[in-house]
Motif scaffolding. Sequence first.
Motif, PDB file in Angstrom:
ATOM      1  N   GLY A  97      24.300  40.259  58.407  1.00 43.10           N
ATOM      2  CA  GLY A  97      24.999  40.867  59.530  1.00 43.10           C
ATOM      3  C   GLY A  97      26.202  41.700  59.166  1.00 43.10           C
ATOM      4  N   ILE A  98      26.497  41.879  57.885  1.00 42.26           N
ATOM      5  CA  ILE A  98      27.632  42.693  57.450  1.00 42.26           C
ATOM      6  C   ILE A  98      27.120  44.094  57.112  1.00 42.26           C
ATOM      7  CG2 ILE A  98      29.450  42.941  55.707  1.00 42.26           C
ATOM      8  CD1 ILE A  98      29.342  39.848  55.457  1.00 42.26           C
ATOM      9  N   SER A  99      27.605  45.109  57.819  1.00 37.64           N
ATOM     10  CA  SER A  99      27.051  46.458  57.709  1.00 37.64           C
ATOM     11  C   SER A  99      27.029  46.960  56.274  1.00 37.64           C
ATOM     12  CB  SER A  99      27.858  47.420  58.587  1.00 37.64           C
ATOM     13  OG  SER A  99      27.795  47.045  59.947  1.00 37.64           O
ATOM     14  N   ALA A 100      28.109  46.768  55.554  1.00 33.70           N
ATOM     15  CA  ALA A 100      28.219  47.313  54.202  1.00 33.70           C
ATOM     16  C   ALA A 100      27.270  46.655  53.220  1.00 33.70           C
ATOM     17  CB  ALA A 100      29.658  47.173  53.693  1.00 33.70           C
ATOM     18  N   LEU A 101      26.678  45.519  53.611  1.00 39.02           N
ATOM     19  CA  LEU A 101      25.766  44.808  52.712  1.00 39.02           C
ATOM     20  C   LEU A 101      24.322  44.870  53.184  1.00 39.02           C
ATOM     21  CD1 LEU A 101      27.984  41.657  52.040  1.00 39.02           C
ATOM     22  CD2 LEU A 101      27.731  43.699  50.613  1.00 39.02           C
ATOM     23  N   GLY A 102      24.075  45.567  54.295  1.00 42.92           N
ATOM     24  CA  GLY A 102      22.742  45.573  54.881  1.00 42.92           C
ATOM     25  C   GLY A 102      21.665  46.086  53.950  1.00 42.92           C
ATOM     26  N   ALA A 123      29.398  36.630  50.079  1.00 37.14           N
ATOM     27  CA  ALA A 123      30.235  37.726  49.604  1.00 37.14           C
ATOM     28  C   ALA A 123      31.689  37.423  49.882  1.00 37.14           C
ATOM     29  CB  ALA A 123      29.834  39.037  50.280  1.00 37.14           C
ATOM     30  N   ILE A 124      32.559  38.036  49.088  1.00 41.99           N
ATOM     31  CA  ILE A 124      33.998  38.003  49.354  1.00 41.99           C
ATOM     32  C   ILE A 124      34.301  39.157  50.296  1.00 41.99           C
ATOM     33  CG2 ILE A 124      36.299  38.209  48.356  1.00 41.99           C
ATOM     34  CD1 ILE A 124      35.033  37.201  45.694  1.00 41.99           C
ATOM     35  N   LEU A 125      34.902  38.878  51.435  1.00 40.38           N
ATOM     36  CA  LEU A 125      35.185  39.893  52.437  1.00 40.38           C
ATOM     37  C   LEU A 125      36.681  40.132  52.551  1.00 40.38           C
ATOM     38  CD1 LEU A 125      32.775  38.767  55.314  1.00 40.38           C
ATOM     39  CD2 LEU A 125      32.308  40.267  53.370  1.00 40.38           C
ATOM     40  N   GLU A 150      43.203  34.597  31.115  1.00 36.06           N
ATOM     41  CA  GLU A 150      44.496  34.442  30.460  1.00 36.06           C
ATOM     42  C   GLU A 150      45.206  35.769  30.248  1.00 36.06           C
ATOM     43  OE1 GLU A 150      44.030  32.273  26.867  1.00 36.06           O
ATOM     44  OE2 GLU A 150      43.501  30.368  27.856  1.00 36.06           O
ATOM     45  N   ASP A 151      44.427  36.855  30.076  1.00 33.03           N
ATOM     46  CA  ASP A 151      45.050  38.169  29.863  1.00 33.03           C
ATOM     47  C   ASP A 151      45.454  38.856  31.168  1.00 33.03           C
ATOM     48  OD1 ASP A 151      42.606  38.874  30.935  1.00 33.03           O
ATOM     49  OD2 ASP A 151      41.938  40.062  29.219  1.00 33.03           O
ATOM     50  N   GLY A 152      45.318  38.163  32.281  1.00 32.16           N
ATOM     51  CA  GLY A 152      45.709  38.726  33.567  1.00 32.16           C
ATOM     52  C   GLY A 152      44.597  39.463  34.288  1.00 32.16           C
ATOM     53  N   SER A 153      43.449  39.660  33.639  1.00 35.87           N
ATOM     54  CA  SER A 153      42.324  40.305  34.298  1.00 35.87           C
ATOM     55  C   SER A 153      41.641  39.311  35.244  1.00 35.87           C
ATOM     56  CB  SER A 153      41.325  40.817  33.265  1.00 35.87           C
ATOM     57  OG  SER A 153      40.748  39.729  32.550  1.00 35.87           O
ATOM     58  N   TYR A 154      40.825  39.856  36.126  1.00 40.00           N
ATOM     59  CA  TYR A 154      40.082  39.033  37.083  1.00 40.00           C
ATOM     60  C   TYR A 154      38.585  39.252  36.869  1.00 40.00           C
ATOM     61  CZ  TYR A 154      44.504  38.736  39.659  1.00 40.00           C
ATOM     62  OH  TYR A 154      45.810  38.523  40.025  1.00 40.00           O
ATOM     63  N   ILE A 155      37.810  38.206  37.180  1.00 41.20           N
ATOM     64  CA  ILE A 155      36.361  38.357  37.228  1.00 41.20           C
ATOM     65  C   ILE A 155      35.888  37.842  38.580  1.00 41.20           C
ATOM     66  CG2 ILE A 155      35.939  36.130  36.083  1.00 41.20           C
ATOM     67  CD1 ILE A 155      33.446  37.547  34.812  1.00 41.20           C
ATOM     68  N   ILE A 156      34.993  38.617  39.218  1.00 37.33           N
ATOM     69  CA  ILE A 156      34.409  38.147  40.471  1.00 37.33           C
ATOM     70  C   ILE A 156      32.926  37.862  40.242  1.00 37.33           C
ATOM     71  CG2 ILE A 156      36.057  39.266  42.005  1.00 37.33           C
ATOM     72  CD1 ILE A 156      33.980  41.462  42.474  1.00 37.33           C
ATOM     73  N   ARG A 157      32.436  36.863  40.974  1.00 35.55           N
ATOM     74  CA  ARG A 157      31.042  36.419  40.818  1.00 35.55           C
ATOM     75  C   ARG A 157      30.279  36.486  42.135  1.00 35.55           C
ATOM     76  NH1 ARG A 157      34.152  32.597  37.584  1.00 35.55           N
ATOM     77  NH2 ARG A 157      33.808  33.082  35.364  1.00 35.55           N
ATOM     78  N   LEU A 158      30.825  37.250  43.069  1.00 33.82           N
ATOM     79  CA  LEU A 158      30.154  37.540  44.332  1.00 33.82           C
ATOM     80  C   LEU A 158      30.343  39.021  44.647  1.00 33.82           C
ATOM     81  CD1 LEU A 158      31.352  34.605  46.670  1.00 33.82           C
ATOM     82  CD2 LEU A 158      29.168  34.771  45.458  1.00 33.82           C
ATOM     83  N   PRO A 159      29.501  39.591  45.514  1.00 42.43           N
ATOM     84  CA  PRO A 159      29.814  40.932  46.011  1.00 42.43           C
ATOM     85  C   PRO A 159      31.184  40.939  46.691  1.00 42.43           C
ATOM     86  CG  PRO A 159      27.557  40.330  46.565  1.00 42.43           C
ATOM     87  CD  PRO A 159      28.212  39.094  46.030  1.00 42.43           C
ATOM     88  N   LEU A 160      31.929  42.017  46.485  1.00 41.46           N
ATOM     89  CA  LEU A 160      33.249  42.190  47.092  1.00 41.46           C
ATOM     90  C   LEU A 160      33.163  43.325  48.101  1.00 41.46           C
ATOM     91  CD1 LEU A 160      36.339  41.678  47.198  1.00 41.46           C
ATOM     92  CD2 LEU A 160      36.544  43.311  45.299  1.00 41.46           C
ATOM     93  N   THR A 161      33.455  43.035  49.381  1.00 43.43           N
ATOM     94  CA  THR A 161      33.291  44.009  50.452  1.00 43.43           C
ATOM     95  C   THR A 161      34.619  44.259  51.149  1.00 43.43           C
ATOM     96  OG1 THR A 161      31.009  43.334  50.818  1.00 43.43           O
ATOM     97  CG2 THR A 161      32.089  44.547  52.587  1.00 43.43           C
ATOM     98  N   ILE A 162      34.994  45.548  51.266  1.00 42.01           N
ATOM     99  CA  ILE A 162      36.184  45.941  52.023  1.00 42.01           C
ATOM    100  C   ILE A 162      35.708  46.386  53.398  1.00 42.01           C
ATOM    101  CG2 ILE A 162      38.185  47.459  52.138  1.00 42.01           C
ATOM    102  CD1 ILE A 162      36.486  47.159  48.827  1.00 42.01           C
TER     103      ILE A 162
END
Length: 530
Positions: A97-102, A123-125, A150-162
Amino acid sequence: MKARVYKWVLYMLITMLVVPVQGVAAGNSNANGMAKPPPAIAPLIDDYGIEIKSGEDLYLPEPELPDTSAYSRDAVEARLASRSDAPPDVSVERIGGISALGDFVDEGRAREWVVRQFSHPQAILVNSGKVTLEDVYRQVNDRRYMERNEDGSYIIRLPLTIRQDATLVMRDQTLRLSEERGAFIANDGWLFAIDSKIIGWREQANGPATFQKKENFRPFYVGWGGSENFILGTTMANLGYLQSKSYGFTVAQYSEYDNARLQRTAPHAWLVDSTFEDLYYGFYCYEAEDVAIVNNVYRDNIVYGIDPHDYSSGLIIAGNEVYGTREKHGIIISREVDNSWIVGNRSYKNGLSGIVLDRQSSNNVVANNVSYDNQGDGIGLYESPDNLLWGNRVMNNLRNGIRVRNSSNVDVYHNVAVLNGTWGIYGQLKDLSATDRNFKEDFYEYEVSLRVVGGELSSNASGPLSTDNPAYIALYDVGMRFPRSDVGIHFEGVLGKYQMQIFDALLNQKRAVRIEPSAVVSGQVSQAEN
């Protein structure tokens, strides 16, 4: 001895003054709705006439080029400052039901994420507010879905939707998108990536998700209809594979069906001073408007470097360095990409051509580019009429310097084409009826016509210029020195018939020539025109 001469010729021609440019100036079905058939292939014309005339009739002013200084760091920061500072709201939810992920759950594609997430896909919304990656990390608060290294970077393991009214801001940060878990970014609102890195990441190898096979999933970025996408001073790498809207970096309008409900405007994007590396397509767009791709580096991408597509307009592709594209072209606009500018780019060492206009892309200006050492043409126009090539330098390409195929009313002004593998400029008629081309969607006219004014066509292997049965060709003030053939500078076909008159008019009389079917020259209307 010959090698030394060629090196001297190349040096002289590359450094010669090219006319400067200072600033930058589209119903194809039958009444019953059936697909339009391929164009009728008229018999070749063997009765041409030549007209010697003043070169003043061929004068064109310098094209007005866009002011790329408008796409600056300050301008991007001003856009960011205009966004509301509303508090961040982030959640983890199921993707239905999320348009950007349809597009990624329809037609069986959801299985990709079921397998990778081991559950119903989530997903992360980014729902609202002006949100940073740290905000996302804190509100997700689950290392299964997002982790800070530890180096300040991030990793995501789900789709990220704005989502539509939200803004995500990355500044001086690195975001890794997990290949194994099916992470990607879908922007339905506003995204600013400033001086950051967005990297496809292979967790098992603890390294980037380098390209392996076109069918293999890799993380990607897509900005949808109505979205605003600002990429400044940022590196995007190791993204994309062969699936719709998953090519690497994409901005695309929603489908006609979806947009009847959503009513979104065309997507917009500024890509400035950034690097795009090892993307399946370095850039792809669909029905986009007012996209600025300015002063970036596109290197070692897989199929295309820069590939604006389908019904996009008002694009500025300027000051980019595009090289090492493995399979096809460095820069290509295709299928009615109109009223755009390709200006001041360097495109070299690509798998096919340096710059291509394709499938009825019209009213574009291609100016002051340098295209060299490509495995195809320096610049190619395929079934794309009414375009201007101005002040380009095309050198040492495997095929032609400039190829104009099935394209009419093409103006080729003040270009330098030297040391190319066949012709300096080649006007080509090609029957495409035996191909699988959709002649409703990709119609064309079986015609070539062009005006060639100024510039230099020198030391190309087959000669300076050739054209198949043109509707017309006009020549004025064209340099044609240093032949590589033992027979000297020569023409073939209709140009060969008038070779002496052409040389006399251009070199001795300093006048222009126009060659077209005899019935036109004599003021009559030929049967073929009725």
